[in-house]
Each structure stands twice: as C-alpha cells, then as structure tokens.
Design a protein around this motif. Structure first.
Motif, PDB file in Angstrom:
ATOM      1  N   LEU A   1       0.823  -1.211   0.000  1.00 50.64           N
ATOM      2  CA  LEU A   1       0.000   0.000   0.000  1.00 50.64           C
ATOM      3  C   LEU A   1       0.856   1.260   0.000  1.00 50.64           C
ATOM      4  N   ARG A   2       2.128   1.116   0.322  1.00 50.79           N
ATOM      5  CA  ARG A   2       3.041   2.282   0.326  1.00 50.79           C
ATOM      6  C   ARG A   2       3.002   2.979  -1.038  1.00 50.79           C
ATOM      7  N   GLY A   3       2.837   4.293  -0.990  1.00 51.98           N
ATOM      8  CA  GLY A   3       2.854   5.086  -2.208  1.00 51.98           C
ATOM      9  C   GLY A   3       1.599   4.985  -3.055  1.00 51.98           C
TER      10      GLY A   3
ATOM     11  N   GLY B   1       0.532   7.151  -0.902  1.00 49.38           N
ATOM     12  CA  GLY B   1       0.695   8.172  -1.924  1.00 49.38           C
ATOM     13  C   GLY B   1      -0.401   9.219  -1.887  1.00 49.38           C
ATOM     14  N   GLN B   2      -1.610   8.792  -1.541  1.00 48.84           N
ATOM     15  CA  GLN B   2      -2.758   9.694  -1.491  1.00 48.84           C
ATOM     16  C   GLN B   2      -3.808   9.060  -0.584  1.00 48.84           C
TER      17      GLN B   2
ATOM     18  N   ALA C   1      -0.469  -0.973  13.030  1.00 49.34           N
ATOM     19  CA  ALA C   1       0.011  -2.317  13.375  1.00 49.34           C
ATOM     20  C   ALA C   1       0.867  -2.910  12.263  1.00 49.34           C
ATOM     21  N   ALA C   2       0.639  -2.460  11.035  1.00 51.61           N
ATOM     22  CA  ALA C   2       1.432  -2.934   9.891  1.00 51.61           C
ATOM     23  C   ALA C   2       2.678  -2.095   9.664  1.00 51.61           C
ATOM     24  N   GLY C   3       2.927  -1.106  10.537  1.00 54.40           N
ATOM     25  CA  GLY C   3       4.113  -0.260  10.401  1.00 54.40           C
ATOM     26  C   GLY C   3       3.959   0.838   9.377  1.00 54.40           C
ATOM     27  N   LEU C   4       2.720   1.264   9.130  1.00 56.43           N
ATOM     28  CA  LEU C   4       2.451   2.289   8.128  1.00 56.43           C
ATOM     29  C   LEU C   4       1.710   3.463   8.760  1.00 56.43           C
TER      30      LEU C   4
ATOM     31  N   GLY D   1     -10.361   4.375 -11.940  1.00 60.31           N
ATOM     32  CA  GLY D   1      -8.911   4.416 -11.982  1.00 60.31           C
ATOM     33  C   GLY D   1      -8.311   5.561 -11.205  1.00 60.31           C
ATOM     34  N   GLN D   2      -9.110   6.223 -10.360  1.00 61.48           N
ATOM     35  CA  GLN D   2      -8.621   7.365  -9.597  1.00 61.48           C
ATOM     36  C   GLN D   2      -8.167   6.990  -8.185  1.00 61.48           C
ATOM     37  N   LEU D   3      -8.414   5.746  -7.780  1.00 58.56           N
ATOM     38  CA  LEU D   3      -7.927   5.196  -6.530  1.00 58.56           C
ATOM     39  C   LEU D   3      -7.401   3.790  -6.791  1.00 58.56           C
ATOM     40  N   ASP D   4      -6.439   3.372  -5.974  1.00 57.65           N
ATOM     41  CA  ASP D   4      -5.898   2.022  -6.108  1.00 57.65           C
ATOM     42  C   ASP D   4      -6.591   1.023  -5.183  1.00 57.65           C
TER      43      ASP D   4
END
Length: 318
Positions: A136-138, A169-170, A160-163, A186-189
């Motif tokens: 999920l990073r970025g 990213g957004q 808890a996941a270290g994030l 396509g505007q969110l992942d």
C-alpha cells in the motif's frame, strides 16, 4: 391482612397500567445507521419495519449517517433512540477519547445487544499490483469518512502494519459507494472498508472489474492490542472472483440506545430483534452472524435496563 392484600393488588395494577401506558403512548424511534450502500442501513430499515409493526403507537424513521462516531454523538444528545456502532468506537465514546471524535465521555449510552462482527475488507484493483499491506506504500487509498468507525479501524490496522498515512501516496476520506466508484474510474488504487460480509459496494465492484483482496495477517491483528479486534476469515466465494479464504481482522458491532428511552420500549426493541433474526437476514446476510447467546459478551458499556430485563427472561442473566 385484607388491607395489605388489597394494597398489593393496587400496586400491581398500577405497575401494569404504567407499563401499558408507556407502550401505548406515541413513541418515536429514530434509528441511526450508516451509508446507504453499507450493511447498517438495510438492517436499520428492517428493524424500523419490525418496530413499527410490533411496538404499539410507534413511529419509526431511519437516518443515513457517517456511522459509528456520528451515531454515538447523536445518541448522547437524544437525537436518536437506536444506533449501530463498532465496538471499539463504543468503548472510545464511553471513555471520551478526543482523538476518536468524542469531546467528553458519552455517559448516556446504553447497550441493547452485541450483534454481528464487522470484517476489515481491503480491496484493490488488480491493475494496482497491490497484494499485501506493505504494497500500500505510495498508493492511493480511501479509508472511510473522517473519524468514522471505518477510519479509526484504518488507523489501527496501518499502525500495526508499520504504516502511517504519510507512507501512502494519497489518502481519501470517502464513504463506501464513492470509494469503489473512484477505484472503477482508476482514480484510486484501493479502499479499506469495515462492514459485514457481502457488503453491496464491494459486491458490485467485484461484478464490474477484477479486484484483489489484501490480507491482514494474524500477527498484525495481534499487534493492534485490545479485545475489540480479533482475527477472522473472509470465506472464499464471498465475492465474485474471490477463490481463496482471506485472513483479516474482525470487530464486533453493537446496537446502542440511550438513557431517555424507556425501559418498556428498550425491552420491546431487544425482544423483536431476537424474535425476527430470519427476517433481518433477508434484509442483509450479515444478520446471520447475530447470536442471542453472544449478545452480552464483552459489551463495553452498561446494558439498557429494558435489554437487561429481556436477557434475564432469556436466561442469559440471573
């Protein structure tokens, strides 16, 4: 002796008359739910029908809200008589956790029943390439409305996941329907949703495009701490294209009332709930997870006296 006996009969008659009057007087029951595409709303609609039919002189209404935090704050000021909320939010409200959205302890809250568990459901578009929490990073992700129960869950899971949100990213603070719409465009992942299994928004998204479910491993759930969060499984086949069980976190949901609701009405609300579980399951399959024998387990706030009366009659309390 005769006078004492007569006095006893008069007292009994007065109590009966009072209880009958409490139920016969016009009763307004406003049920606070969540977004219309979630699980709280259809269950609230079903309860509204049950109460209108089963409680004499009751007028019922259903309000779509931002869910747990808003619901509990509205109950505190008597702007509703029954509300759905996540167990961890109820505990935060009772304590008056300001970071969770409660400026002071919500001491007028009273529990009706612990109901079905919420499942933290993280879904991503296949095109995003996301398969794990670390990935999920970025990325662009929606975490629910600000300070909603879902958003509080998102903070706990990510921590808890270290994030943190800064690692993403957004971050968008959107409800269920808007979140999946943005993924489709396509505007969110990805989006994190806290809801019962088979929720409409994810079900519809899975019908329209290929998606990936992101697991929350048991060790991450353990790191959250607190009894509100437990490990669970989203069973294979819950959604189209989901061929495997998915590890995740679960949180109990609670039906909550408040102190200005009469004992007689709270009793009827509780009784009608458990007498009509099959009907509720027709409104949403998440209701199949409601169990009378688990209704008072681990509640973070006191029972409403009306609910307590029902559970004594049902043999759950002595």
């Amino acid at each position: 002796m005769c006078s004492a006996k007569r006095l006893g009969l008069l007292i009994a008659a007065a109590i009966l008359a009072y209880c009958s009057t409490a139920l016969a007087a016009p009763t307004s029951i406003n049920i606070l739910t969540g977004g219309a595409s979630g699980v709280y709303y259809p269950l609230g609609m079903s309860l509204s029908e049950l109460y209108r039919e089963g409680i004499p002189e009751a007028t019922t209404s259903v309000r779509a809200t931002k869910a747990s935090v808003e619901n509990l704050n509205l109950l505190q000021i008597a702007r509703g008589q029954l509300a759905f909320a996540l167990g961890d939010s109820v505990a935060d409200a009772w304590k008056g956790d300001q970071d969770a959205g409660f400026r002071a302890p919500r001491d007028r809250l009273r529990a009706i029943a612990g109901i079905y568990p919420n499942y933290i459901q993280i879904v991503a578009s296949q095109a995003s390439g996301i398969h794990s929490l670390e990935e999920l990073r970025g990325k662009r992700i929606s975490v629910g409305a600000p300070r909603s129960g879902t958003e509080l869950n998102a903070r706990a899971i990510l921590k808890a996941a270290g994030l943190t949100y800064a690692d993403l990213g957004q971050v968008e603070f959107k409800p269920y329907a808007e979140s999946v719409e943005l993924i489709e465009k396509g505007q969110l992942d990805a989006t994190l949703q806290s809801a019962g299994l088979g929720m409409a928004a994810i079900r519809d998204l899975a019908e329209r495009m290929p998606i990936t479910f992101v697991a929350i491993p048991r060790h991450v759930v353990t790191r959250i701490g607190g009894s509100a969060y437990q490990s669970g499984i989203i069973p294979a086949g819950t959604y189209k294209g989901q061929s495997q069980d998915i590890e995740t976190a679960t949180i109990s949901n609670v039906l909550v009332s408040q102190t200005s609701v009469s004992e007689a009405v709270a009793y009827q609300m509780t009784k009608l709930l458990f007498e009509n579980l099959e009907r509720l399951a027709e409104a949403h399959p998440a209701a199949r997870g409601i169990r009378l024998e688990q209704a008072i387990d681990g509640l973070p706030i006191p029972l409403h006296p009306g609910a307590e009366r029902f559970y004594r009659e049902a043999g759950l309390l002595r």
